[in-house]
Structures are given as structure tokens and as C-alpha cells.
Design an enzyme around this catalytic site. Structure first.
Site, PDB file in Angstrom:
ATOM      1  N   HIS A  90       0.855  -1.191   0.000  1.00 40.40           N
ATOM      2  CA  HIS A  90       0.000   0.000   0.000  1.00 40.40           C
ATOM      3  C   HIS A  90       0.891   1.241   0.000  1.00 40.40           C
ATOM      4  CE1 HIS A  90      -2.893   3.003   1.334  1.00 40.40           C
ATOM      5  NE2 HIS A  90      -3.840   2.162   0.933  1.00 40.40           N
ATOM      6  N   GLU A 138      -3.994   2.652  -7.313  1.00 45.03           N
ATOM      7  CA  GLU A 138      -4.420   3.856  -6.589  1.00 45.03           C
ATOM      8  C   GLU A 138      -3.450   5.002  -6.855  1.00 45.03           C
ATOM      9  OE1 GLU A 138      -6.621   2.636  -2.670  1.00 45.03           O
ATOM     10  OE2 GLU A 138      -4.463   2.555  -2.372  1.00 45.03           O
TER      11      GLU A 138
END
Ligand SMILES: O=C[C@H](O)COP(=O)(O)O
Length: 216
Positions: A90, A138
Site C-alpha cells: 500500500h 491507486e
């Protein structure tokens, strides 16, 4: 195809510890849990035992197994808890590419699902070749903001979907808040979304999640 919705609890105060348990108890009232995944803080992963009907996933894993590895989160220990997958790399917890390669390889041997986060199309190209269970694309600059990736960068979702085709499933995330965001992402080739603040920071997280699912 039903969208897969991954809700990242991150380390928000209202989504860790007893608050995480309260949120999961609320979310449990949603009948159709098939395509909902709750990525909770490492300290809350034991809750999988209390909520066996929910898909509880991790936010990060390490490459090692059991042994003298202080501070580690092994896939083996998560599987022993009943947790079947985790986010990896992430934007808020980046990992070296050699480690990513070894974790993805091992995840496939163990039957553990890795949602491998990428920040751009080059990373999507590079890491989709490893064929993790999912690539989650993302744009970092949109994470936690009010403008969704499907509004600001719709073209890039289609490009990422093209890259992932035949290799892995694509999730998209950053600023996702509405059913329209989910529908647009699906129409552009995603299998679902990765969402955090749009649900967790909402005054009524369960209402927001139900509305995001629509009539599904
Ligand atoms: O893991 C979730 C992503 O970082 C997206 O976060 P966000 O929904 O708050 O923009």
C-alpha cells in the site's frame, strides 16, 4: 459481475481495537457478504475467529514464515487465524520489489490472496506479471481526498484493466465514495474497488457501504 469491495480500516481511531469490532458487528448485518472484504489492522486480525462469516483480510504481510522474526506478520499465522488474504505494498506501507516477488510467489504456494497495490501503470505492468490475486491501482495523490479516481483519471482505469487482462483482477481506489464511482470503475474493466475514508470516515459507515452496494 458483482463488484468486489475491499474496505481498508487503515489505522483510523474509529476502526482499530474495540471500535474495529463494533464496525464489523455493524457490517455483519449486511446479508450479502460474498464480495465484501474487511482489511483490518494487524492487531485486530484475531477477530476473524469471532466473525467467521466475514472475509477479514490483512493490510500487510512479510515474506518469512514462523521463526525468530520479531515484529513479523507471516502469511502462515494469518492462515492459521482463518485470514485468507492481505493488502501488500500500500502507498502507506511500501515494500521492496524483491520482497514483493518472494511474497507473491509464496502466497500462491500457500493459497493466500495478495492484493498488490500499485501507484502507476508502470508498476501495474511490472507486478501484474507476477500474477497476484489482485492488482489494486491507486493514484497516491487522490488517496483520502474528495475526488475519486473514476472522476479524475477514468482513462487510466481502462489502461490498467488492459494491462491486467489475462493475468489478474484489477481493483481501483482513491477517493471512492459513491455507487457511481463503483459502477464507472466496473464499466472500465475493474473487478471492484479499494475504499477507506469514504466509508470509515463517514458518520454512518454501514449506511455508506450499503448505498455503495446499491441493490446488489
Ligand atoms: O486503501 C485504501 C486507499 O488508500 C484509498 O483510501 P481512500 O478511500 O481514503 O481514498
Amino acid at each position: 459481475m458483482e463488484p468486489e469491495i475491499f474496505i481498508n480500516f487503515k489505522h483510523y481511531n474509529n476502526a482499530v481495537g474495540t471500535n474495529s469490532e463494533k464496525l464489523l458487528a455493524d457490517f455483519k448485518s449486511i446479508k450479502n457478504q460474498d464480495s465484501l472484504y474487511y482489511c483490518v489492522a494487524e492487531t485486530d486480525l484475531y477477530l476473524q475467529k469471532s466473525f467467521p462469516e466475514l472475509h477479514i483480510y490483512g493490510q500487510h504481510v512479510d515474506s518469512n514464515g514462523y521463526g525468530a522474526f520479531t515484529g513479523s506478520v507471516s502469511m502462515e499465522s494469518l492462515l492459521d487465524l482463518g485470514v485468507k488474504g492481505s493488502l501488500l505494498n500500500h502507498s502507506e506501507k511500501r515494500v521492496d520489489s524483491s520482497i514483493i516477488e518472494s511474497i507473491v510467489k509464496k502466497s500462491k504456494e500457500l493459497g493466500f490472496k495478495i492484493i498488490l497495490c500499485v501507484e502507476n501503470l508502470d508498476e501495474a505492468e511490472k507486478y501484474s506479471k507476477l500474477e497476484p490475486a489482485y492488482i489494486a491501482y491507486e493514484p497516491p495523490e487522490l488517496i483520502g481526498g474528495d475526488i475519486s479516481v473514476s472522476t479524475a483519471r477514468p482513462e487510466i482505469i481502462g489502461q490498467a484493466a488492459e494491462i491486467c487482462k489475462g493475468r489478474t483482477k484489477l481493483l481501483v481506489g482513491a477517493g471512492v465514495k459513491t455507487k457511481e464511482d463503483v459502477d464507472t470503475s466496473m464499466a472500465l474493466g475493474a473487478a471492484g474497488v479499494l475504499i477507506a475514508s469514504g466509508i470509515i470516515k463517514n458518520a454512518k459507515p454501514i449506511n455508506r457501504l450499503v448505498s455503495l452496494m446499491g441493490n446488489r
